[in-house]
Write an enzyme that holds these catalytic residues in place. Structure first.
Site, PDB file in Angstrom:
ATOM      1  CE  LYS A 274      -3.437   2.765   0.135  1.00 35.88           C
ATOM      2  NZ  LYS A 274      -4.446   2.821   1.183  1.00 35.88           N
TER       3      LYS A 274
ATOM      4  CB  CYS B  63      -3.441   8.630   0.128  1.00 32.32           C
ATOM      5  SG  CYS B  63      -4.987   7.895   0.681  1.00 32.32           S
TER       6      CYS B  63
END
Length: 469
Positions: free
Chosen positions: A232, A286
């Site tokens: 991720k 993010c």
């Protein structure tokens, strides 16, 4: 007694049936813009989900069938029907939820502190609550994005210590969310393959079994939890570095005398080239943060990551420099092609003086069009940079206001009468299609998103990656 998934003699087929029948209760911790859609998908498959959130208003709304998360297609109706059926309930009592659940899904944010160090406090607080109700055979699933080794070095030992259970009697797996705002349900259900990795082989097996029931796409099971964490984080690092390359190239537009966006598009016709799109900066919850999950978490030197962060963080100032250059160029449009005024740059006194006397409208405070999210938004940084250089700032955004900024809220309809000296388009909201550019006095317009064509107006336009036109 609640059936267990981890370290049990039950067959995978019977475990799947028990999961689908709601015999294995699920608790989802965090009912934000990623957590609530995830809880809803779990609930539509199991009918036995308790959502946990620290905000009483969120809990009340979910229990009433009213989704507190807006802008997610299909979520309103799904939450309404699941709450009405009793398949999805909510509580602020994480301890009670933990004692009742056999699967514990954590989807709260990993934060960054003022020093850009990863802050696991939100995740650790949830894990502490889970430990009070953890039983042998339970599975803890971490969907939160975590720095690599956080689960192995921090979360798993914490669960062992505070639950008084031995390692190997319960499962822990990292199954990072791969979800974008505005398409959460589709992404959770299987837009992308689902990555899972456990702290041991049994944890990985159980996590794969669970998500194979939830996800229409393939399950990618990796060797361990740390690998799943890295997957991720690596996705975000790739995008940050690639965008930084595009932004660095965009800064060469005037030097080369070429349309860099056109060159990028042509370069990308070669199958081994995939340069991203330049813009006014990188925002959201993010990409701007994940580099620090390596840079400020692990004891390594990764100069490319820090350089990319510096490039992307500098783009709002680059945009403001172009505003200053445009305002300082007074003779003709040719003055602002390349280096204006015979060599002056935005760091010289003339552009700064012009900016200090200017009113500049910034279009877009959210980081992405159509999404009510302002974390690390380039539009906000542009407002701050303009204010620091003495400009009077107007801000327009259909989703949020300018609270907390040294800027005055304006509507799209107000822009012509406000007659700003310059306009920056930072976010390409559809609402900005209604700007009446023809009714606005001539201004310097800097387009960070390549969506404007003001060639038939008297405005002086600069597009990031294309230059002055």
């Amino acid at each position: 007694m609640t059936p267990a998934l981890y370290d049990t003699l039950a067959s995978p087929a019977s475990q799947r049936e028990q999961f689908r029948a709601g015999e294995i209760p699920v608790a989802v911790y965090g009912l934000g813009k990623m957590g609530l859609p995830l809880a809803a998908v779990y609930a539509e498959h199991t009918g036995a989900v308790t959502g946990v959130d620290i905000d009483e208003r969120v809990v009340e709304r979910v229990n009433a069938g009213d989704s507190p998360v807006q802008g997610e297609p299909g979520l309103d109706g799904l939450v309404d029907s699941l709450a009405a059926d009793g398949a999805l309930t909510a509580t602020i009592d994480a301890g009670d939820a933990a004692r009742d659940a056999a699967i514990h899904v954590v989807v709260v944010p990993t934060l960054i502190d003022d020093a850009n160090d990863p802050d696991l406090s939100a995740v650790e607080a949830v894990v502490d609550e889970i430990a009070t109700g953890l039983l042998p055979g339970d599975l803890v699933v971490l969907e939160s994005t975590l720095p690599p080794r956080a689960t192995a070095d921090v979360i798993h030992p914490m669960l062992v210590e505070r639950s008084d259970l031995a390692a190997g009697t319960f499962g822990v797996a990292v199954c990072p969310e791969r979800t974008s705002s505005g398409r959460a349900l589709a992404d959770i259900r299987g837009t992308h393959p689902k990555v899972v990795g456990g702290v041991d082989a049994e944890s990985g097996r159980v996590a794969e079994l669970v998500y194979d029931e939830l996800v229409d796409n393939e399950i990618v099971r990796v060797d361990d939890a740390t690998t799943a964490e890295a997957v991720k984080v690596f996705e975000g690092l790739y995008r940050d570095v690639n965008i930084a390359l595009a932004n660095d190239l965009a800064r060469l537009t005037d030097e080369f005398g070429v349309d860099v966006r056109e060159a990028i598009d042509a370069a990308n016709t070669q199958p081994y080239c995939e340069i991203h799109t330049p813009g006014p900066g990188v925002g959201g919850h993010c990409i701007p943060y994940y580099p620090y999950f390596v840079l400020n978490w692990l004891d390594v030197d990764v100069p490319m990551l820090s350089t990319a962060r510096g490039v992307n963080d500098a783009m709002p100032a680059f945009v403001v420099d172009r505003v200053a250059d445009g305002l300082a160029a007074t003779d003709s449009v040719d003055d602002v092609v390349g280096v204006p005024d015979g060599g002056a740059t935005a760091s010289d006194s003339a552009p700064d003086a012009a900016l200090a006397d200017a009113t500049v409208a910034v279009l877009g405070l959210t980081y992405r069009a159509g999404i009510r999210e302002t974390r690390a938004s380039p539009g906000i940084d542009i407002c701050a940079e303009l204010t620091d250089r003495g400009a009077t700032v107007l801000a327009a955004d259909p989703l949020v206001d300018a609270a907390g900024l040294a800027a005055t809220d304006v509507s799209v309809a107000e822009l012509p009468e406000r007659a700003p000296d310059a306009v920056v388009l930072a976010t390409a909201h559809e609402a900005f299609d209604a700007v009446d550019w023809a009714a606005m006095p001539p201004a310097v317009v800097v387009d960070g998103r390549d969506v404007l064509d003001l060639s038939t107006t008297e405005h002086r336009q600069y597009t990031v990656g294309r230059g002055w036109s």
